[in-house]
Design an enzyme around this catalytic site. Structure first.
Site, short mmCIF file in Angstrom:
data_model
loop_
_atom_site.label_atom_id
_atom_site.label_comp_id
_atom_site.label_asym_id
_atom_site.label_seq_id
_atom_site.Cartn_x
_atom_site.Cartn_y
_atom_site.Cartn_z
N SER A 286 -6.81 1.97 -2.39
CA SER A 286 -5.82 1.28 -2.79
C SER A 286 -6.29 0.08 -3.27
O SER A 286 -7.24 -0.52 -2.58
CB SER A 286 -4.84 1.26 -1.58
OG SER A 286 -4.02 -0.03 -1.59
N GLU B 42 -13.10 -13.91 -5.43
CA GLU B 42 -11.76 -13.46 -5.93
C GLU B 42 -10.83 -13.98 -4.87
O GLU B 42 -9.51 -13.83 -5.19
CB GLU B 42 -11.86 -12.06 -6.17
CG GLU B 42 -11.99 -10.87 -5.03
CD GLU B 42 -13.48 -10.57 -4.88
OE1 GLU B 42 -14.55 -11.43 -5.16
OE2 GLU B 42 -13.48 -9.58 -4.12
N CYS C 103 -7.66 -1.83 3.68
CA CYS C 103 -7.47 -2.97 4.77
C CYS C 103 -8.80 -3.51 5.63
O CYS C 103 -8.87 -4.22 6.12
CB CYS C 103 -6.52 -2.90 5.74
SG CYS C 103 -6.44 -1.25 6.10
N GLU D 72 -15.63 -11.39 4.40
CA GLU D 72 -14.54 -11.19 3.33
C GLU D 72 -13.96 -12.36 2.56
O GLU D 72 -13.53 -12.59 1.59
CB GLU D 72 -13.50 -10.47 3.90
CG GLU D 72 -12.43 -9.93 2.75
CD GLU D 72 -11.42 -9.22 3.62
OE1 GLU D 72 -10.66 -9.55 4.61
OE2 GLU D 72 -10.66 -8.42 2.98
N GLU E 165 2.26 1.71 -3.38
CA GLU E 165 1.08 2.25 -4.24
C GLU E 165 1.08 3.65 -3.90
O GLU E 165 0.88 4.59 -5.08
CB GLU E 165 -0.03 1.41 -3.93
CG GLU E 165 -0.88 1.72 -4.83
CD GLU E 165 -2.51 0.99 -4.78
OE1 GLU E 165 -2.54 0.23 -3.92
OE2 GLU E 165 -3.30 1.43 -5.54
N GLU F 74 0.88 -1.19 0.04
CA GLU F 74 0.03 -0.19 0.04
C GLU F 74 0.91 1.30 -0.04
O GLU F 74 0.58 2.04 -0.61
CB GLU F 74 -0.91 0.02 1.25
CG GLU F 74 -2.31 0.71 0.84
CD GLU F 74 -3.20 0.66 2.19
OE1 GLU F 74 -4.21 -0.28 1.99
OE2 GLU F 74 -2.78 0.77 3.51
N LYS G 96 -14.93 -9.70 8.19
CA LYS G 96 -13.58 -10.57 7.85
C LYS G 96 -14.18 -12.05 7.55
O LYS G 96 -14.04 -12.73 6.64
CB LYS G 96 -12.71 -10.88 8.80
CG LYS G 96 -12.18 -9.50 9.03
CD LYS G 96 -10.43 -9.41 8.31
CE LYS G 96 -9.98 -7.92 8.36
NZ LYS G 96 -9.89 -7.31 9.54
N CYS H 160 -10.33 -1.18 14.56
CA CYS H 160 -10.44 -2.55 14.88
C CYS H 160 -10.78 -2.87 16.59
O CYS H 160 -11.22 -3.99 16.90
CB CYS H 160 -9.45 -3.64 14.40
SG CYS H 160 -9.31 -3.26 12.60
S1 SF4 Z 1 -13.02 -4.72 12.88
FE1 SF4 Z 1 -14.21 -3.17 12.16
S2 SF4 Z 1 -12.72 -1.48 11.53
FE2 SF4 Z 1 -11.50 -3.72 11.80
S3 SF4 Z 1 -11.58 -4.51 9.74
FE3 SF4 Z 1 -13.50 -5.34 10.92
S4 SF4 Z 1 -14.82 -3.96 10.22
FE4 SF4 Z 1 -13.03 -2.85 9.72
#
Ligand code: SF4
Ligand code: FMN
Ligand code: SF4
Ligand code: SF4
Ligand code: SF4
Ligand code: SF4
Ligand code: SF4
Ligand code: FES
Ligand code: FES
Lengths: 597, 590
Positions: free
Chosen positions: B330, B377, B310, B372, B287, B284, B369, B514
């Site tokens: 990014s 992909e 991220c 995700e 970039e 990043e 996540k 986070c």
């Molecule tokens: S905990 Fe919240 S801020 Fe951290 S990556 Fe997950 S969604 Fe994003």
């Protein structure tokens, strides 16, 4: 109206229209035309006369002849007889239900005798679609006076002095409300007319808007001037197409005449009105919910304060008043606060419109002075109980009002007395019950409504009312015990004590008032598994009395589930295991051979 | 400030005008129970719908009881907080709520951590006198969040988070009365809504109505499978919060114990997402420098500011709400996904294990996540780079379930090579951290000079939107930081309107970043917990021997042995991604 010799006022209210009063109007006009009477007889569509039950209504002026249940085909006879020959059409006259006498003149009708019409003054008299008729009836005079001769402070003071209290249910002093709204600063203030009218059975606001829309517009302009608002919004339920249409016409005409818009009557004051449509939920009549609904949010109430006067529509200071409240306003400025305050009781001034319904002879919309007794309303205006039955209770205040009994009959009706008696004014519903009504079932009926209409925001109302309903249901089924009665009372008290908005704060009223006044009925259901009024299906049986049964077969032929057996001219019997307790047999038997036990 | 005096339970208290009875009582150490009320202080999230009504108190002269959370104090007010009338009302209201609630405590994901259960215990409810029908609603299983509305108490906190704080606007009240429930528009399920899976609704839900998808059973099965090599990565924010689940003070760092616990749970390799965070900075940061250089050379096409990428909650957000701007962030994948991609290639080769025989699990403070790692992909021949992600809460549960006495565990070290990381990677766990880490490396790479001071205090803090500038040896780099998607939206609107002055913007979806993630131990409405975790993160950074990503020896080796250099073709293939216009997502329309 001077040049005509005779006026035929045809009711154009929703009730009468539903029985083709619009066709009747056309027929009368055509008939008058055909007879060449168009210069002598004027046919006018008006708003509701309040006597919708017997509609369509035609009133003939100057002799005040009051025709009821007129059909379109009667037009020819009315014109031929009444207009040409000067003879009343006897068969269309109203018959007094108590003495069965025909009453030719509306002034002689008990229904109208004790009424004083302020809010409804023009309903049934003027053509609501013609601004000139409103102007001829002193319309927009109050507005002119306020805009040109009074400061906002003076006008507010006049309103305070009149003692007018809100007719939407809360009874908050209107002048004080205006004063508060006038003192809060805001870029764009609003005047909102609450025409949501969600009480089932109440139709006073609809009748006013249908019969006299300009009075509301005039009052809103005055209100705007007093509090410094230039925008008015009318929140009306979409189910009122006729009222909406008449309002639209009225707004257009008022704009055309310069009575709405910029620089009204050269006063430099701007005010205009827009219509907003309600989604139909009862709770959207609550002012904060109404505002959220207009903002496109979910129609649910929020905690007050802030009150709308502080933070209302779009966060701006907003004054919300009810249609009937507004309808009183022009008269107060025309006749003076003193005059208005001379009518009514010490703390409730003026009149109130009630929708009289239930087991009563004259069903309809009435406007009576505050302080009148329930007895006068029910037995004089209402013409007493239907079919000579015995009066049992009257429920006032809409779905969350309380049930009052004969011990309250001589209480003067006003905001405070009704509250003290365990009921409320509400929007003015008044439902009369007789000995055939079961009070537990009545309470259950109202709770069914509140459960449906709760917005669900706060726990006591969302869950509590459901539980109240379930407890009542249990009682009507004979499955409840004494502890359930204790729970019912405690729960009612807590819901009233803890709910967020007026809906939950009042929804237990039907339960509490019936428990207070008709405990013996609750106990009969619980202890003896009996419904004294013979209403609760699970606690009654239909039986055929052998001595009376002549074997006519009427019951058997009408029973929807074919559970009555018996040959012609033989005793009939009911198979209780199949009976669904519809009551058809009782109704059809001409020999009083079916009874409820 | 105008002060007023009032009386609560016959004691006088003086408060500022506008204070609610709840806060005035607190001043006197008088506790009033609450369920719907929520106040996240510095984070500027206050929710007081006045809906649950368990906080009612008696105010002299008032007809009915007043909700303490919403009623403002008045001068001379006389308040009783535990009269018989109040206690009866509160108990009855709670009994009502429970009468419309499943009795699932023994098997509920929220049990032991549930505000409603807590209140029932405190109020000593032993029976429910009001029995009747219970409201039911179709359950909703999305890839990240489970909605079990039968357990919803209509506190509406989730709505405030989703609509006011995140401005995503997915959740709102639908239906009326007894059937009222919180749901996405048209009563769709979350997977067919614009939900970002940020999990902030889950983080504030007082009951088990909103929970994360549970992957622990799957994990236990995989750990027991002898044919599988199970690799775990743990995100930086986890170590700053996991201890709370074992009674430790918020802000206690438990890195070593966490590693020990993971080993005892049976993971074959205990690695650190921080390793991948360092890698993220390499990509990043490069970039960003690339875009800056082109910009300084006068290239009009170059997209600035560059936005970080991220946070998958944030990625979902712009894919739904700003799809036309999806070429600004990014292209670097999140550390979780970089880790997975490297683990299943570079590391798999090293340990001579086939992709199919390797399970990569992540422990994340995050709910997004979970979604995700299911993205197409991020799969190779249907095999995902990261098999699944568990939350900090799930890890805590698993440790308890396995009878591991967490507090008595020794401190252990991560495995090598993907366990090595720098202080720059640790601070990924807090708002401002990613951009600080990027600046540390970008500065040195751009200027060729050593940083004199590694700490960029101007980038730290808890304000929703912050800005700062950093001097790159004469070149002023303007930086924006937002946490919370509502704040992000403001910065995006500025970019759209051409009003943005920034070169780089860091965005994290959760309050505080986070550390305040949707998968963290519940803060139960106490924002100080989030701040304590943030402090812990910076402490961990301070204690690291290496504090700049480009100095991580394992990373240097990774480039030497495998990737070549940042932004190389291989790096592109494994470490970068592309974004979608999800407004067009056809599933939304079906
Ligand atoms: S905990 Fe919240 S801020 Fe951290 S990556 Fe997950 S969604 Fe994003
Ligand atoms: C559940 C509920 C329903 C209501 N419905 C109406 C309504 O239909 N029309 C109305 O004017 N006021 C209604 N109100 C009262 C309004 O909140 C408000 O008090 C009123 O519009 C104020 O006008 P007023 O002062 O002129 O009465 C309702 C209140 C509650 C709590
Ligand atoms: S009392 Fe009933 S209608 Fe009023 S806010 Fe509460 S749930 Fe909604
Ligand atoms: S009450 Fe109805 S169902 Fe029962 S016997 Fe009479 S007609 Fe038949
Ligand atoms: S949500 Fe809370 S009260 Fe409800 S079942 Fe789960 S733990 Fe028990
Ligand atoms: S996860 Fe985030 S975006 Fe999705 S519903 Fe919850 S708060 Fe809204
Ligand atoms: S889902 Fe949870 S946070 Fe949302 S209203 Fe229901 S109980 Fe409250
Ligand atoms: S509608 Fe005609 S009298 Fe009411
Ligand atoms: S905490 Fe006050 S109403 Fe819910």
């Amino acid at each position: 109206m001077a040049k005509f010799k005779m006026h035929m006022l045809v009711c154009g209210g929703t009730g009468c229209r539903a029985s083709a009063s619009d066709v009747l109007y056309e027929n009368l006009k055509k008939e008058v035309q055909e007879q060449g009477l168009q210069d002598d007889v004027q046919v006018v569509t008006t708003g509701c006369f309040g006597f919708c039950e017997k509609g369509p209504i035609v009133k003939v002026i100057p002799d005040n002849t009051f025709y009821v249940s007129v059909e379109p085909k009667d037009a020819q006879e009315i014109v031929a007889e009444h207009a040409i020959k000067g003879r009343r059409v006897e068969r269309l006259l109203y018959v007094d239900p108590t003495n069965k006498k025909q009453i030719p003149d509306s002034k002689g009708m008990g229904f109208y005798k004790k009424q004083i019409r302020i809010a409804l003054r023009n309903c049934g008299l003027i053509d609501p679609e013609n601004i000139d008729e409103y102007l001829a009836a002193d319309g927009y005079e109050a507005m002119g006076k306020v805009l040109s001769e009074m400061t906002p402070e003076e006008a507010i003071q006049e309103m305070i002095d009149s003692g007018l209290r809100g007719r939407g249910g809360g009874g908050f002093p209107t002048g004080i409300k205006w004063q508060i709204a006038s003192k809060v600063a805001g870029e764009q203030k609003y005047v909102v007319c609450n025409a949501d009218e969600g009480d089932p059975g109440a139709f006073m606001d609809r009748s006013i808007l249908e019969g006299d829309p300009h009075t509301v517009l005039e009052a809103m302009v005055i209100n705007g001037y007093c509090i410094g608002a230039t925008k008015g919004l009318i929140y009306i339920r979409a189910e009122y197409p006729l009222a909406i249409n008449r309002l639209k016409i009225a707004i257009d005409q008022a704009r055309e005449y310069g009575l709405l818009g910029t620089d009204i009557l050269g006063s430099g004051f701007d005010f205009d009105v827009e219509i907003r449509y309600g989604a139909g939920a009862f709770v959207c009549g609550e002012e904060t919910a109404l505002i959220h609904s207009m903002e496109g949010e979910r129609g649910e109430p929020t905690f007050k304060p802030p009150f709308p006067a502080q933070s209302g529509y779009k966060g701006m200071p907003t004054n919300v008043n009810n249609v009937e409240t507004f309808a009183n306003v022009p008269v107060i400025y025309n006749k003076g606060a003193k005059w208005f305050a001379s009518i009514g009781t010490e703390k409730s001034k003026g009149t109130k419109v009630f929708a009289l319904a239930g087991k009563i002879n004259n069903v309809g919309l009435i406007e009576v002075p505050m302080g009148i007794t329930l007895r006068e309303v029910i037995f004089e205006i209402g013409g007493g109980i239907k079919d000579g039955r015995k009066f049992k209770a009257v429920q006032t205040g809409g779905p969350s009002g309380g049930c009052l009994t004969d011990k309250h009959l001589d209480t003067p009706i006003d905001f405070d007395n009704l509250l003290a008696a365990g009921s409320m004014m509400g929007s003015g519903g008044m439902i009369v019950m007789d000995e055939d009504d079961c009070m537990v079932a009545v309470a259950k009926f109202y709770l069914d409504f509140t459960v449906e209409e709760s917005c669900g925001k706060c726990s006591p109302c969302r869950i509590g009312n459901k539980r109240l309903y379930e407890l009542l249901d249990k009682i009507t089924k004979g499955q409840a015990d004494k502890e359930d009665l204790d729970n019912l009372r405690n729960l009612s008290g807590v819901i009233r004590d803890t709910s967020l908005c007026g809906l939950g704060q009042t929804s237990p009223n039907p339960v509490l008032s019936t428990m207070d006044n008709f405990m013996e009925e609750y106990l009969a259901h619980v202890d003896d598994h009996r419904c004294l009024a013979g209403v609760c299906k699970d606690l009654i049986r239909y039986e055929i009395i052998p001595e009376n049964c002549v074997g006519c077969t009427a019951c058997a032929r009408n029973c929807p589930v074919n559970c009555i057996a018996g040959e012609r001219k033989q005793l009939h019997t009911i198979d209780q295991s199949l009976c669904i307790k519809c009551g058809a047999c009782l109704e059809k038997c001409k020999f009083n051979a079916v009874e409820i036990v | 400030m105008e002060m007023i005096k009032l009386n609560i339970d016959n004691r006088t208290v003086e408060v500022e005008k506008g204070t609610t009875i709840y806060h005035a009582a607190k001043k006197l150490d008088i506790g009033i129970p609450t369920l719907c009320y929520m106040n996240l202080g510095d984070l500027k999230i206050e929710h007081k719908p006045g809906g649950c009504r368990v906080c009612v108190v008696e105010v002299e002269g008032r007809r009915n009881l007043a909700p303490a959370c919403a009623t403002e104090c008045m001068d001379g007010m006389q308040v009783q907080t535990h009269s018989i009338r109040v206690l009866n009302a509160r108990k009855t209201v709670l009994e009502l709520i429970l009468s419309d609630h499943p009795f699932d405590c023994l098997i509920c994901a929220k049990s032991g951590n549930c505000d409603l259960q807590d209140m029932a215990i405190k109020m000593g409810v032993r029976s429910i006198p009001y029995q009747g029908e219970k409201s039911t609603y179709k359950p909703d299983f999305s890839p990240a969040i489970i909605r079990d509305m039968d357990k919803c108490i209509m506190c509406r906190r989730c709505e405030t988070m989703c609509n006011d704080f995140q401005t995503v606007g997915v959740l709102s009240g639908v239906n009326r009365g007894f059937e009222a429930v919180v749901a996405p528009a048209f009563e769709r399920d979350l997977d067919h809504s614009e939900c970002t899976y940020c999990g902030q609704c889950v983080a504030v839900c007082p009951t088990g109505a909103l929970t994360e998808v549970d992957h622990t059973t799957q994990l236990i099965r995989d750990l027991a499978d002898p044919t599988k090599k199970v690799v775990v990565q743990t995100a930086p924010a986890v170590r700053a919060a996991l201890g709370e689940a074992f009674g430790l003070e918020p802000g206690t760092l438990v890195t070593g114990k966490m590693v020990a616990a993971l080993r005892r749970l049976g993971f074959d390799y205990v690695f650190d997402t921080d390793f991948a965070a360092d890698l993220t900075i390499m990509e990043e940061g490069t970039e960003l420098l690339g875009r800056l250089t082109r910009f300084l050379e006068g290239d009009k096409e170059v997209k600035l500011p560059m936005l970080t990428s991220c946070c998958p909650g944030w990625v979902n957000f712009f894919e739904y709400h700003f799809p036309d701007m999806r070429d600004i962030p990014s292209t670097a994948r999140s550390p979780q996904q970089m880790f997975g991609a490297i683990a299943k290639t570079y590391f798999a080769e090293k340990i001579e294990t086939k992709r199919q025989d390797m399970i990569v699990v992540s422990v994340m403070p995050c709910v997004a996540k979970k979604y995700e790692c299911t993205r197409e992909e991020f799969k190779v021949d249907g095999n995902p780079d990261v098999d699944y992600s568990i939350s900090t809460r799930e890890l805590a549960m698993l440790i308890k379930r396995s009878n591991i006495d967490f507090n008595r565990l020794p401190e252990e070290e991560f495995d090598s090579p993907m366990g090595e990381s720098t202080g720059a990677a640790v601070i990924f766990g807090t708002t401002g951290g990613v951009i600080e880490a990027a600046v540390r490396s970008a500065y040195e790479i751009h200027t060729g000079k050593q940083l004199e001071k590694i700490d960029f205090e101007q980038l730290r803090g808890i304000e929703g939107i912050r800005s700062a500038s950093v001097d790159f040896d004469g070149l002023e780099i303007k930086i924006g930081i937002a946490h919370g998607l509502g704040h992000a939206r403001k910065l995006l609107d500025d970019i759209k309107a051409g009003k943005s002055e920034y070169h780089a913007i860091e965005i994290m979806a959760c309050p505080g970043g986070c550390v305040g993630g949707g998968g963290q131990p519940l803060h139960h409405g106490n924002p100080d917990i989030i701040k304590a975790r943030q402090k812990a993160i910076y402490r961990e950074d301070m204690n690291k021997p290496i504090r700049k990503s480009h100095e991580n020896p394992s990373i240097i080796k990774l480039y030497e042995e495998f990737l070549g250099e940042p932004m190389s073709e291989k790096a592109h293939q494994l470490l970068h991604t592309h974004y979608f216009d999800k407004k067009q997502k056809d599933v939304l329309l079906d």
